[in-house]
Design a protein around this motif. Structure first.
Motif, PDB file in Angstrom:
ATOM      1  N   ASP A  38       0.995  -1.295   0.396  1.00  0.00           N
ATOM      2  CA  ASP A  38      -0.100  -0.022  -0.047  1.00  0.00           C
ATOM      3  C   ASP A  38       0.766   1.352   0.100  1.00  0.00           C
ATOM      4  O   ASP A  38       0.586   1.779  -1.141  1.00  0.00           O
ATOM      5  CB  ASP A  38      -0.408  -0.697   1.101  1.00  0.00           C
ATOM      6  N   TYR A 125      -5.345   0.581   2.449  1.00  0.00           N
ATOM      7  CA  TYR A 125      -4.021   1.740   2.089  1.00  0.00           C
ATOM      8  C   TYR A 125      -4.515   3.349   2.083  1.00  0.00           C
ATOM      9  O   TYR A 125      -3.779   4.584   1.403  1.00  0.00           O
ATOM     10  CB  TYR A 125      -4.846   1.878   0.156  1.00  0.00           C
ATOM     11  N   ASP A 126      -5.967   3.497   2.241  1.00  0.00           N
ATOM     12  CA  ASP A 126      -6.329   5.311   3.043  1.00  0.00           C
ATOM     13  C   ASP A 126      -5.598   4.953   3.893  1.00  0.00           C
ATOM     14  O   ASP A 126      -5.165   6.225   3.742  1.00  0.00           O
ATOM     15  CB  ASP A 126      -7.665   4.684   3.342  1.00  0.00           C
ATOM     16  N   THR A 127      -4.968   4.896   4.774  1.00  0.00           N
ATOM     17  CA  THR A 127      -3.721   4.664   6.015  1.00  0.00           C
ATOM     18  C   THR A 127      -2.585   5.438   4.947  1.00  0.00           C
ATOM     19  O   THR A 127      -2.024   7.324   5.455  1.00  0.00           O
ATOM     20  CB  THR A 127      -3.863   3.998   6.705  1.00  0.00           C
ATOM     21  N   LYS A 130      -3.301   8.496   3.001  1.00  0.00           N
ATOM     22  CA  LYS A 130      -3.352   9.599   3.852  1.00  0.00           C
ATOM     23  C   LYS A 130      -2.250  10.367   4.592  1.00  0.00           C
ATOM     24  O   LYS A 130      -1.818  11.644   4.719  1.00  0.00           O
ATOM     25  CB  LYS A 130      -4.254   9.987   4.883  1.00  0.00           C
ATOM     26  N   THR A 263      -9.203   8.319   9.799  1.00  0.00           N
ATOM     27  CA  THR A 263      -9.444   7.203   8.335  1.00  0.00           C
ATOM     28  C   THR A 263     -10.261   5.657   8.823  1.00  0.00           C
ATOM     29  O   THR A 263     -10.445   5.720   9.910  1.00  0.00           O
ATOM     30  CB  THR A 263      -7.792   6.629   8.327  1.00  0.00           C
ATOM     31  N   ALA A 265     -10.195   3.290   7.426  1.00  0.00           N
ATOM     32  CA  ALA A 265     -10.133   1.918   6.794  1.00  0.00           C
ATOM     33  C   ALA A 265     -10.375   0.736   7.948  1.00  0.00           C
ATOM     34  O   ALA A 265      -9.854   1.478   8.890  1.00  0.00           O
ATOM     35  CB  ALA A 265      -8.387   2.404   6.558  1.00  0.00           C
TER      36      ALA A 265
END
Length: 301
Positions: A38, A125-127, A130, A263, A265
Motif C-alpha cells: 500500500d 491503503y487509505d491510511t 493520507k 481514516t 480504513a
C-alpha cells in the motif's frame, strides 16, 4: 518522497513467536508486506526496517527477494544499548525500551519526513495515501500528524490491547494522547483497566495505532525525552518509552502541533495467536474484492 519506517523488533511475547515473519496471505505474505504494498502505491519510495540483530539474517532472506527493485530498503537495529548516549543498561533490563526508543534507533537512516508503523498491524491503503499526502504537502518542523482509527474496530477478542487515546481541539489538532495499556471489551462496553479499576471508553473514541507522520526534527526532541525517561525509569525492568508519550510531551511543551487525520480504513492485527484466523479471513475477503492480488509480488514461494 516520504519514507516508511516499520517497527519489527518486538519480542512478541503475547503472540508466542516472531509474528513479524509469520505468513498470513495466500502466497505466504506477512502483515508488513501488505503495508509496504500500500505504501508503494501511495508514493513512498523507501522502507526502513527496525529489527534486532538476532533474527536479521532470517528477516532479510524473507523480504529482500520480494522487495528488491520495488522500493529502497534500509535496516537499523533496536538493541538495549542503542541510543543510550552513555547511560548503562541495568542488569535487570531484558525487555526492549519501547516504541519511542525504536524511533530513535532509526535516526541514522532517516533524513526526510517519514511515517512510522507497527509491523503486525493492517492499516489499509487509505491510511498510507493520507500519510503520504500529509508528508509531501504539510509536514514541517512544527507540524506532525497521527492517523487515527475508531477504537471499536481495533480490539482483539482474545485479550487486552494498548492504544493511544486521542483528544483534539476544534481545529483538529491533538491536545493530548494517553497510552492505555489494558483495553478490552466487556458485557457493559469497552473499558481500560488501571490499578485494578475499570474505566469506560466510548466505542467511537479515536485512537492511535502507532501510525505517525513526523518531520525528522522529532529526533532531537525524542533524544531529550528519552534521556529524561531513563533518568526516571531506567531501573524499572518493564517500563517502556512509548511514541504516544513522546508525542504528548511534544504537545504539552508547545514545541510543535500534531494533526489528527482520521481514516475509515479497517484495521486488524495479530496481538495473539488466536487472532491469526480472523486476520486471514479479512485478507481473503479483501483479495476477493480485488483490493489485493492473490500474490502481492508475483514471486513464487
Amino acid at each position: 518522497m516520504p519514507i516508511l519506517i516499520i517497527m519489527a523488533a518486538g519480542m512478541a511475547s503475547r503472540y508466542g513467536s516472531l509474528k513479524q515473519i509469520a505468513s498470513f496471505g495466500p502466497s505466504k505474505e506477512t502483515m508488513l508486506e501488505y503495508a509496504i504494498y500500500d505504501a508503494i502505491k501511495a508514493g513512498f519510495n523507501k522502507v526502513v526496517f527496525i529489527i534486532r540483530s538476532s533474527f536479521a539474517d532470517e528477516f532479510k532472506e524473507i523480504f529482500e527477494p520480494k522487495l528488491r527493485g520495488r522500493i529502497a530498503i534500509a535496516y537499523v537495529y533496536q538493541e538495549l544499548h542503542n541510543a543510550m548516549e552513555g547511560v548503562a543498561v541495568p542488569a535487570t533490563r531484558t525487555k526492549p525500551w519501547g516504541t519511542g526508543h525504536a524511533l530513535l534507533c532509526a535516526r541514522p537512516a532517516v533524513n526526510e519526513p517519514f511515517a512510522i508503523i507497527n509491523a503486525d498491524d493492517f492499516y489499509g491503503y487509505d491510511t498510507f495515501a493520507k500519510a503520504a499526502h500529509f508528508l509531501q504537502t504539510e509536514c514541517n518542523a512544527q507540524t506532525h500528524a497521527n492517523i487515527g482509527f475508531i477504537l471499536s474496530q481495533t480490539l482483539s477478542e482474545y485479550g487486552s490491547v494498548s492504544r493511544g487515546v486521542c483528544t483534539t481541539n476544534a481545529a483538529g489538532l491533538l491536545t493530548s494522547i494517553t497510552e492505555r495499556t489494558n483495553i478490552y471489551p466487556t458485557e457493559n462496553g469497552i473499558v481500560y483497566e488501571e490499578d485494578g479499576v475499570q474505566h469506560p471508553l466510548a466505542p467511537d473514541t479515536t485512537v492511535s495505532m502507532n501510525c505517525w507522520c513526523f518531520h525528522p526534527s522529532v529526533f532531537q526532541y525524542a533524544t531529550v525525552a528519552f534521556r529524561a525517561f531513563l533518568a526516571a525509569h531506567k531501573e524499572e525492568p518493564k517500563t517502556e518509552f512509548y511514541i504516544p508519550s513522546l508525542a504528548d510531551g511534544l504537545l504539552q511543551s508547545g514545541a510543535a502541533s500534531i494533526r489528527l487525520i482520521r481514516t475509515n480504513a479497517r484495521w486488524f492485527g495479530v496481538t495473539y495467536k488466536e487472532d491469526a484466523p480472523f486476520v486471514q479471513q479479512n485478507l481473503d475477503a479483501l483479495i476477493a474484492t480485488g483490493a489485493y492480488p492473490p500474490n502481492l509480488w508475483g514471486v513464487l514461494v
